[in-house]
Enzyme design. Structure first.
Site, PDB file in Angstrom:
ATOM      1  NE  ARG A 250      45.434 -37.391 -57.528  1.00 32.15           N
ATOM      2  CZ  ARG A 250      44.363 -38.283 -58.172  1.00 32.15           C
ATOM      3  NH1 ARG A 250      44.148 -39.431 -58.277  1.00 32.15           N
ATOM      4  NH2 ARG A 250      43.717 -37.366 -59.021  1.00 32.15           N
ATOM      5  CD  GLU A 279      49.300 -42.645 -61.763  1.00 32.56           C
ATOM      6  OE1 GLU A 279      48.584 -42.338 -62.604  1.00 32.56           O
ATOM      7  OE2 GLU A 279      48.953 -42.871 -60.458  1.00 32.56           O
ATOM      8  CG  HIS A 300      45.375 -43.425 -62.366  1.00 33.59           C
ATOM      9  ND1 HIS A 300      46.029 -42.474 -62.052  1.00 33.59           N
ATOM     10  CD2 HIS A 300      44.048 -43.317 -61.792  1.00 33.59           C
ATOM     11  CE1 HIS A 300      45.420 -41.511 -61.271  1.00 33.59           C
ATOM     12  NE2 HIS A 300      44.185 -42.096 -61.157  1.00 33.59           N
TER      13      HIS A 300
END
Length: 326
Positions: A250, A279, A300
């Site tokens: 994270r 993000e 990601h």
């Protein structure tokens, strides 16, 4: 005629069973969507997470919702989901889901625990190898005509110490892969017994010892109040071996400004980030990245492979079918 009327009436009053409704708000493998559709009434809209108004209207109708990480299942949205009984997460992290609200309102939350662990573990090892060998710098130098054959140092993973912050499913898989390359693996995880780690050839350490001893540090922690900004300038100053930093867990666990400062001050030798404070990653951060830096940025996707998508999707499909059919 009387017989016919009675038969027609009988047909008219024979109601079909009402299927339970399931909402899928982000990408899911079509085969898994189809398997759920065989049993339930499925509304599949991979872009629904982008329209909160439509999402609010749809979620009020369903008993189950399946999401990835872009759908924000906060209290305001969940309050509209009066029929909701099941949340399926196509992934592992739950920070986009108000789990306290779900727990207090008998909504079962099912992550796809372990289903993308192989993908993430491979990503970590790939980044460790690449950054130890300074491949990003070698690549940018070569394609710009510099031919940096003697100016860029390259190192092996064998004999190095890999420190794992967190020793869960993914951490254990990373350790097994790293040991194949001959790396020494240490880990910090207060929830793991030292005997369990030792059975896998891994030594548990304190957080400070891990910072001091590691050539590569990989983060495998959930985002909590305790882990937010865990990696900050103070942490980087405790690192004695100019380590490589890899974060596939994270984003907010690392203070991004402090990370850039640590790299510029040579406290760390490189970094790989697959997750970020915001993000998509914001310009304020990525504009600081240059082609001469030993770093890797990915969007990601460490846990997203062709193979893991199939595993994750079918795992959640099986779980929601079993839950609602029970």
């Amino acid at each position: 005629d009387g017989i016919r009327d009675r038969l027609v009436t009988g047909v008219q009053t024979c109601a079909l069973p009402i299927l339970k409704k399931i909402l899928i708000t982000e990408f899911m493998e079509q085969d898994s969507v189809d398997s759920i559709s065989e049993v339930f009434d499925v509304m599949y809209d991979p872009s629904l997470h982008e329209n909160v108004e439509r999402l609010s209207a749809q979620i009020a109708l369903v008993e189950a919702v399946i999401v990835r990480n872009k759908t924000q299942l906060n209290e305001a949205l969940l309050l509209k989901a009066s029929n909701l009984r099941f949340v399926g997460r196509l992934g592992v992290g739950l920070d986009n889901i108000d789990t306290n609200y779900c727990s207090n309102n008998n909504i079962f939350v099912q992550p796809a625990t372990g289903m993308n662990a192989d993908s993430v573990a491979e990503y970590v090892i790939a980044c460790a190898l690449s950054l130890l060998k300074n491949i990003p710098i070698s690549h940018s130098g070569t394609v710009s005509g510099q031919w940096p054959r003697t100016s860029v140092e390259s190192r092996e993973l064998g004999g190095k110490t890999l420190g794992l912050l967190g020793f869960g499913v993914i951490g254990k898989k990373v350790s097994r892969l790293a040991q194949v390359f001959g790396a020494n693996v240490i880990a910090y995880d207060p929830f793991v017994k030292s005997s369990d780690a030792e059975n896998l050839g891994v030594s548990l350490t304190t957080q400070e010892e891990l910072f001091s001893l590691s050539d590569v540090i990989s983060i495998h922690l959930p985002l909590t109040d305790e882990t937010r900004d865990l990696m900050n300038l103070s942490s980087f100053n405790k690192m004695k071996k100019n380590p490589i930093i890899i974060n596939s867990s994270r984003g907010s666990i690392i203070n991004e400004n402090d990370l850039l400062r640590a790299y510029k001050e040579n406290l760390i030798g490189g970094f790989a980030l697959d997750v970020y404070n915001s993000e998509p990653v914001i310009e304020e951060f990525y504009k600081e990245i240059t082609s001469s830096m030993n770093c890797i940025l990915t969007p990601h996707t460490s846990g997203v492979t062709v193979e893991s998508n199939v595993r994750v999707s079918q795992f959640i499909a099986d779980k929601v079918i079993k839950f609602l059919a029970g």
